[in-house]
Design a protein around this motif. Structure first.
Motif, PDB file in Angstrom:
ATOM      1  N   PHE A  41     107.268  81.263  32.974  1.00 16.68           N
ATOM      2  CA  PHE A  41     107.209  80.136  33.898  1.00 16.68           C
ATOM      3  C   PHE A  41     106.789  80.555  35.297  1.00 16.68           C
ATOM      4  O   PHE A  41     106.977  81.700  35.712  1.00 16.68           O
ATOM      5  CB  PHE A  41     108.566  79.426  33.963  1.00 16.68           C
ATOM      6  CG  PHE A  41     108.999  78.827  32.661  1.00 16.68           C
ATOM      7  CD1 PHE A  41     108.301  77.762  32.107  1.00 16.68           C
ATOM      8  CD2 PHE A  41     110.090  79.325  31.982  1.00 16.68           C
ATOM      9  CE1 PHE A  41     108.692  77.204  30.898  1.00 16.68           C
ATOM     10  CE2 PHE A  41     110.500  78.778  30.780  1.00 16.68           C
ATOM     11  CZ  PHE A  41     109.794  77.714  30.230  1.00 16.68           C
ATOM     12  N   GLY A  42     106.268  79.569  36.046  1.00 15.67           N
ATOM     13  CA  GLY A  42     105.868  79.795  37.421  1.00 15.67           C
ATOM     14  C   GLY A  42     107.037  79.715  38.387  1.00 15.67           C
ATOM     15  O   GLY A  42     108.178  79.402  38.010  1.00 15.67           O
ATOM     16  N   ALA A  43     106.734  79.953  39.656  1.00 18.35           N
ATOM     17  CA  ALA A  43     107.777  80.021  40.684  1.00 18.35           C
ATOM     18  C   ALA A  43     108.513  78.695  40.844  1.00 18.35           C
ATOM     19  O   ALA A  43     109.724  78.678  41.098  1.00 18.35           O
ATOM     20  CB  ALA A  43     107.156  80.450  42.013  1.00 18.35           C
ATOM     21  N   ALA A  44     107.808  77.566  40.715  1.00 16.35           N
ATOM     22  CA  ALA A  44     108.449  76.266  40.917  1.00 16.35           C
ATOM     23  C   ALA A  44     109.546  76.028  39.890  1.00 16.35           C
ATOM     24  O   ALA A  44     110.661  75.586  40.227  1.00 16.35           O
ATOM     25  CB  ALA A  44     107.408  75.154  40.855  1.00 16.35           C
ATOM     26  N   GLY A  84     122.712  84.423  49.205  1.00 17.97           N
ATOM     27  CA  GLY A  84     122.649  85.286  48.035  1.00 17.97           C
ATOM     28  C   GLY A  84     121.351  85.169  47.252  1.00 17.97           C
ATOM     29  O   GLY A  84     120.906  86.146  46.637  1.00 17.97           O
ATOM     30  N   PHE A  85     120.734  83.995  47.247  1.00 17.50           N
ATOM     31  CA  PHE A  85     119.473  83.840  46.514  1.00 17.50           C
ATOM     32  C   PHE A  85     118.395  84.751  47.091  1.00 17.50           C
ATOM     33  O   PHE A  85     117.677  85.432  46.350  1.00 17.50           O
ATOM     34  CB  PHE A  85     119.005  82.388  46.570  1.00 17.50           C
ATOM     35  CG  PHE A  85     119.701  81.487  45.606  1.00 17.50           C
ATOM     36  CD1 PHE A  85     119.344  81.469  44.267  1.00 17.50           C
ATOM     37  CD2 PHE A  85     120.718  80.642  46.029  1.00 17.50           C
ATOM     38  CE1 PHE A  85     119.984  80.631  43.371  1.00 17.50           C
ATOM     39  CE2 PHE A  85     121.361  79.803  45.149  1.00 17.50           C
ATOM     40  CZ  PHE A  85     120.998  79.792  43.811  1.00 17.50           C
ATOM     41  N   ALA A  86     118.258  84.739  48.417  1.00 20.15           N
ATOM     42  CA  ALA A  86     117.256  85.605  49.040  1.00 20.15           C
ATOM     43  C   ALA A  86     117.580  87.072  48.774  1.00 20.15           C
ATOM     44  O   ALA A  86     116.685  87.876  48.448  1.00 20.15           O
ATOM     45  CB  ALA A  86     117.195  85.344  50.544  1.00 20.15           C
ATOM     46  N   MET A  87     118.863  87.450  48.910  1.00 22.49           N
ATOM     47  CA  MET A  87     119.261  88.828  48.634  1.00 22.49           C
ATOM     48  C   MET A  87     118.899  89.226  47.212  1.00 22.49           C
ATOM     49  O   MET A  87     118.377  90.321  46.963  1.00 22.49           O
ATOM     50  CB  MET A  87     120.769  88.988  48.852  1.00 22.49           C
ATOM     51  CG  MET A  87     121.216  88.858  50.294  1.00 22.49           C
ATOM     52  SD  MET A  87     123.021  88.900  50.454  1.00 22.49           S
ATOM     53  CE  MET A  87     123.405  90.493  49.719  1.00 22.49           C
ATOM     54  N   THR A 281     108.898  84.076  47.143  1.00 27.68           N
ATOM     55  CA  THR A 281     108.908  82.629  47.344  1.00 27.68           C
ATOM     56  C   THR A 281     110.120  81.998  46.685  1.00 27.68           C
ATOM     57  O   THR A 281     110.793  81.145  47.274  1.00 27.68           O
ATOM     58  CB  THR A 281     107.622  82.002  46.765  1.00 27.68           C
ATOM     59  OG1 THR A 281     106.486  82.564  47.421  1.00 27.68           O
ATOM     60  CG2 THR A 281     107.622  80.493  46.968  1.00 27.68           C
ATOM     61  N   VAL A 282     110.410  82.433  45.469  1.00 30.94           N
ATOM     62  CA  VAL A 282     111.581  81.902  44.761  1.00 30.94           C
ATOM     63  C   VAL A 282     112.854  82.202  45.539  1.00 30.94           C
ATOM     64  O   VAL A 282     113.739  81.346  45.668  1.00 30.94           O
ATOM     65  CB  VAL A 282     111.670  82.485  43.338  1.00 30.94           C
ATOM     66  CG1 VAL A 282     112.971  82.062  42.668  1.00 30.94           C
ATOM     67  CG2 VAL A 282     110.482  82.029  42.505  1.00 30.94           C
ATOM     68  N   GLY A 283     112.978  83.413  46.081  1.00 28.11           N
ATOM     69  CA  GLY A 283     114.165  83.779  46.844  1.00 28.11           C
ATOM     70  C   GLY A 283     114.379  82.878  48.038  1.00 28.11           C
ATOM     71  O   GLY A 283     115.502  82.434  48.321  1.00 28.11           O
ATOM     72  N   LEU A 284     113.308  82.580  48.756  1.00 25.68           N
ATOM     73  CA  LEU A 284     113.413  81.730  49.939  1.00 25.68           C
ATOM     74  C   LEU A 284     113.692  80.285  49.558  1.00 25.68           C
ATOM     75  O   LEU A 284     114.647  79.664  50.054  1.00 25.68           O
ATOM     76  CB  LEU A 284     112.126  81.818  50.757  1.00 25.68           C
ATOM     77  CG  LEU A 284     112.026  80.876  51.974  1.00 25.68           C
ATOM     78  CD1 LEU A 284     113.123  81.192  52.975  1.00 25.68           C
ATOM     79  CD2 LEU A 284     110.649  80.975  52.609  1.00 25.68           C
ATOM     80  N   ILE A 285     112.861  79.736  48.674  1.00 32.12           N
ATOM     81  CA  ILE A 285     112.948  78.311  48.367  1.00 32.12           C
ATOM     82  C   ILE A 285     114.208  77.970  47.580  1.00 32.12           C
ATOM     83  O   ILE A 285     114.824  76.918  47.803  1.00 32.12           O
ATOM     84  CB  ILE A 285     111.696  77.829  47.606  1.00 32.12           C
ATOM     85  CG1 ILE A 285     110.429  78.156  48.395  1.00 32.12           C
ATOM     86  CG2 ILE A 285     111.773  76.334  47.346  1.00 32.12           C
ATOM     87  CD1 ILE A 285     110.392  77.541  49.778  1.00 32.12           C
ATOM     88  N   SER A 286     114.622  78.845  46.680  1.00 32.64           N
ATOM     89  CA  SER A 286     115.846  78.556  45.930  1.00 32.64           C
ATOM     90  C   SER A 286     117.059  78.558  46.848  1.00 32.64           C
ATOM     91  O   SER A 286     117.990  77.765  46.669  1.00 32.64           O
ATOM     92  CB  SER A 286     116.044  79.554  44.786  1.00 32.64           C
ATOM     93  OG  SER A 286     116.119  80.880  45.265  1.00 32.64           O
ATOM     94  N   GLY A 287     117.065  79.449  47.858  1.00 35.15           N
ATOM     95  CA  GLY A 287     118.153  79.426  48.835  1.00 35.15           C
ATOM     96  C   GLY A 287     118.172  78.136  49.634  1.00 35.15           C
ATOM     97  O   GLY A 287     119.232  77.552  49.885  1.00 35.15           O
TER      98      GLY A 287
END
Length: 504
Positions: A41-44, A84-87, A281-287
């Motif tokens: 799957f992609g980042a989104a 924690g997501f970004a970490m 991107t996932v780390g930033l956006i998911s946080g």
């Protein structure tokens, strides 16, 4: 007729999630796809699925209840989790994803086995993951069943078998691919639900200033079973946990920030992303999306405080009713949106843990025992495991009574105490040894069980410390200490195909 609109809308939404789950079957070509949705799957998709997996139904029900009970102190949990997501994705993500490029990876047990060349470590990690997943699933059934029965207007048993039965079917068909794609879909619905909560907050409480002034200036109110003092301290940094505040300040941010790094809801999704460049991107956006989702936790809790402090309702005998009291006061359109978001959280969490639990049993424990079934047989073994574990967790959740409530506290910290030594430390530190990680996992398994029993016997830990903080800390210390004394699969003894991972 109006009474059927909300249950009917939610029922259609449940069927739509089922449809997304079944669609995912066409994405599964081998056992790695079934157990791990590896590089699929992609980042989104990964972003939304990660957010929904961590927020879960607890954010809708338990979070507002904590705000009502403790004031704003519980927000330390959710603020730390967002960080924690970004970490997680920035610190460990590229190495977890890199493992999928150097080996066939479908589970976290695969990563541990490839890193340390140890069936024992794979088996211990699988056992820890299964116990924690089983605890989560049973508590989801017990708590979610009541929530679903209220929303759908049917009995608890009927609601559980309907919703969890559909989850069992689509996870058995599509495995982790179904859990990931359905998780992304339900995550998007949860974010729409946040919009409904924000609108409802202003509709009922009139905004933050009116809410805080009402709570801070309220007199002591008494209910039949509950006496609750409303003071300005409820809204300061400590809430009503002032006596435990120093301990909470130290423990909650640590456990919930580092804890996200050790949750399989996050780690497992790191090797599901197709392009590793998307991890940052996932780390930033998911946080960020988790922070937005946390408005559910905060605003519904504030509305509960406002309603009681203003004398609109009696104090809650059970704080978990706060969310229902909030939603029932809203326009029917907002009710549909928010209830769909709540059901989305329940389904997303249950599907993911069911998939992880089946992988721990049908793939990791089987391979740890030295058995190597072919691709087709291993996939079908996973499908059987989903059915058995799913039905077993439903029965246990419905009829397990007090034991379910006890085990409901078992999941978060148990995951972290197992995955941090075996996956996080193992991939961040080349000096982590086979013997050290094995010792850390044994200590984690023993301590989690022993300290849970001690808690139930009435033993109180210092400064508000939960037992899992001790288990996590000891597991990490033991892993590091024993690793310094041993050299199995560490340093230059790391398996050759894994060594490139440490250059990422």
């Amino acid at each position: 007729m109006m009474d059927l609109i909300v249950p009917g809308f939610v029922a259609l939404f449940i069927l739509s999630v089922f449809g997304v789950g079944l669609y995912s079957k066409r994405l599964v070509e081998d056992s790695d796809d079934f157990y791990g949705a590896t590089k699929m799957f992609g980042a989104a998709v990964i972003t939304l699925a990660s957010m929904s997996g961590i927020m879960s139904a607890f954010g809708f029900i338990g979070g507002p209840g904590l705000v009502y009970e403790m004031g704003v102190s519980s927000l330390w949990m959710t603020f730390a989790s967002g960080i924690g997501f970004a970490m997680a994705y920035w610190i460990i993500g590229k190495r977890v994803r890199g493992m999928a490029d150097v080996a066939d990876i479908g589970t976290l047990g695969d990563i541990a086995d490839e890193r340390f060349d140890s069936g024992l470590i794979r088996g211990l990690l699988a056992l820890i993951l299964f116990i924690a997943c089983w605890s989560y699933l049973a508590s989801q059934v017990a708590g979610g069943g009541y929530v679903l029965s209220v929303i759908l207007g049917i009995s608890v048993e009927a609601a559980v078998w309907l919703v969890f039965g559909l989850i069992i079917v689509y996870v058995a068909v599509g495995g982790m691919a179904s859990a990931q794609l359905a998780g992304a879909y339900t995550g998007a619905v949860m974010l729409v639900g946040v919009v409904g909560v924000v609108v409802g907050f202003f509709q009922i409480a009139g905004g933050m200033e009116n809410t805080t002034m009402t709570v801070a200036t309220a007199d002591q109110l008494s209910g039949e079973d509950v006496t609750k003092a409303f003071t300005p301290e409820m809204l300061d940094g400590w809430g009503l946990a002032e006596s435990e505040a120093p301990g909470l300040l130290l423990i909650w941010p640590i456990v919930f920030a580092i804890g996200v790094m050790g949750q399989p809801q996050v780690l497992q999704r790191m090797f599901s992303i197709d392009d590793p460049k998307g991890l940052r991107t996932v780390g930033l956006i998911s946080g960020v999306t988790y922070a937005v989702g946390s408005l559910l936790w905060m605003l519904i809790g504030f509305v509960a405080l406002y309603l009681v402090a203003s004398g609109t309702i009696e104090p809650f005998a059970d704080p978990d009713f706060a969310a229902f009291e909030f939603v029932e006061r809203l326009h029917i359109v907002l009710q549909m949106i928010i209830y769909a978001g709540l059901v989305a959280a329940i389904m997303s969490t249950a599907a993911f843990f069911l998939s992880v639990a089946s992988g721990a049993i049908a793939r990791d424990l089987v391979r740890a025992a030295g058995l190597e079934p072919n691709e087709r047989r291993e996939t079908w073994l996973g499908r059987v495991a989903v059915l058995v574990i799913g039905v077993g967790s439903v029965l246990f959740g419905l009829y397990g009574g007090h034991l379910v409530a006890i085990l409901g506290t078992f999941g978060w910290g148990t995951f972290v105490s197992g995955t941090v030594p075996a996956v996080v430390i193992g991939l961040l530190w080349q000096g982590a040894s086979r013997e050290g990680v094995a010792a850390g996992l044994v200590s984690a398994l023993v301590l989690n069980v022993a300290l849970l029993v001690a808690t139930q016997l009435g033993f109180a830990f210092p400064i508000g410390m939960d037992f899992y903080f001790i288990a996590i800390s000891v597991a990490i210390v033991v892993t590091v200490f024993v690793s310094y004394l041993t050299n199995g699969a560490s340093g230059e003894n790391v398996p050759e195909h894994v060594k490139p991972i440490f250059k990422l």
